[in-house]
Design an enzyme around this catalytic site. Structure first.
Site, mmCIF file in Angstrom:
data_model
loop_
_atom_site.group_PDB
_atom_site.id
_atom_site.type_symbol
_atom_site.label_atom_id
_atom_site.label_comp_id
_atom_site.label_asym_id
_atom_site.label_seq_id
_atom_site.Cartn_x
_atom_site.Cartn_y
_atom_site.Cartn_z
ATOM 1 N N SER A 140 0.849 -1.201 0.000
ATOM 2 C CA SER A 140 0.000 0.000 0.000
ATOM 3 C C SER A 140 0.877 1.241 0.000
ATOM 4 O O SER A 140 2.005 1.203 0.524
ATOM 5 C CB SER A 140 -0.885 0.012 1.254
ATOM 6 N N TYR A 153 -1.263 -1.043 10.666
ATOM 7 C CA TYR A 153 -1.449 -1.254 9.227
ATOM 8 C C TYR A 153 -0.317 -0.673 8.375
ATOM 9 O O TYR A 153 0.289 -1.401 7.584
ATOM 10 C CB TYR A 153 -2.816 -0.723 8.768
#
Ligand SMILES: NC(=O)c1ccc[n+]([C@@H]2O[C@H](COP(=O)([O-])OP(=O)(O)OC[C@H]3O[C@@H](n4cnc5c(N)ncnc54)[C@H](OP(=O)(O)O)[C@@H]3O)[C@@H](O)[C@H]2O)c1
Length: 267
Positions: A140, A153
């Site tokens: 990401s 995350y």
């Protein structure tokens, strides 16, 4: 499956980016092994792709956060030569680290980090031995902003990108490619699952899963170790890389407040 056919194993293949990968690879004529937890959804996805593209598609229902689920997929990798592994299954948490359940944090790491490491470890030696094959680890843009305060995350995605680059460098001269694919906000089920109010985000931030996959596959063919789909996210990542950390430490929390949540909680 016939040993001569080209096979892709895709995790998290029933929704979002994983489903787009499954479709893209089926359209390219690859046979598929699709992994997710929901067996019914997997079966119907396999049936649909076989009907539309005439490829073989095998469902493997497995929870990759559990030792049993990992063992089931690792066994498939041991028994069948795989041409493309896409470690895509991943999740976010929309809770500040101060308030989160530590088991939820562990669950996130099991899926976003441990499963990626174990499946890469299971698939890579056979690829190196055959002198061909590729692994795409879906990371990401959040991984480039690991200085953000917040949850696990972005740190998990920083790991995925760094790990993929390192392993990619290790095997690139042996006919095998490993690449981190780093999308920005993409319209999928991810935000709903993480409890993120994605409606607050302006329209221009959103990518389409099919575009992410198309650009990722193009970068994989070019031999890139890290792929960031779209000009706008390439620019964002470029800016994050050259901005001094001290500045990021001041700016990112303010932006997060405006978004009404802690930066790095998810996405
Ligand atoms: N969407 C974004 O904005 C965005 C941005 C950057 C990066 N990413 C990354 O892209 C990847 C895919 O995300 P997405 O947005 O496509 O998510 P999604 O739409 O929520 O799809 C998640 C997929 O993973 C499967 N899955 C979830 N937990 C699993 C588990 N424990 N074991 C096996 N499979 C599991 C789900 O199926 P089941 O529920 O049936 O298991 C589903 O097929 C993730 O790694 C995510 O971090 C997403």
């Amino acid at each position: 499956m016939a040993p001569t056919s080209s096979v892709a194993l895709i995790t998290g293949a029933t929704a979002g980016i994983g489903a787009a990968f499954a479709r893209d690879r089926a359209a390219a004529g690859m046979d598929l092994i699709l992994v997710a937890r929901d067996a019914e959804r997997l079966d119907s996805m396999c049936a649909d792709l076989t009907k539309e593209f005439g490829v073989r598609a095998r469902p493997v229902a497995a929870d990759l956060t559990t030792p049993e689920g990992l063992a089931a997929v690792t066994a498939v990798l041991a028994e069948e030569p795989i041409d493309l592994l896409v470690n895509n299954a991943g999740l976010g948490l929309n809770t500040s680290f101060l308030k989160s359940d530590v088991e939820a944090e562990q669950h996130l790491l099991n899926l976003n980090v441990v499963a990626v490491m174990r499946l890469t470890h299971a698939a890579l030696p056979a690829m190196v031995q055959r002198g061909r094959g590729a692994i795409v680890n879906v990371s990401s843009v959040a991984g480039f902003a690991a200085t953000m305060p917040g949850s696990t995350y972005p740190a998990s995605k920083a790991w995925v990108t760094s790990f993929s680059e390192a392993v990619g460098m290790l095997v690139k001269h042996r006919g095998v490619r490993v690449m981190a694919l780093c999308p920005g906000f993409t319209r999928t089920e991810f935000h709903q699952r993480a409890g993120i109010a994605a409606g607050q985000m302006p329209g221009w931030v959103w990518l389409r899963a099919a575009d992410v996959v198309r650009q990722g596959m193009r970068d994989l063919r070019k031999g890139k170790l890290v792929s960031v789909p779209s000009i706008r996210y390439k620019m964002a990542v470029g800016a994050l890389k050259i901005t001094p950390r001290a500045v990021l430490h001041r700016v990112l929390p303010r932006g997060a407040k405006r978004m009404g949540r802690t930066v790095g909680d998810a996405q």
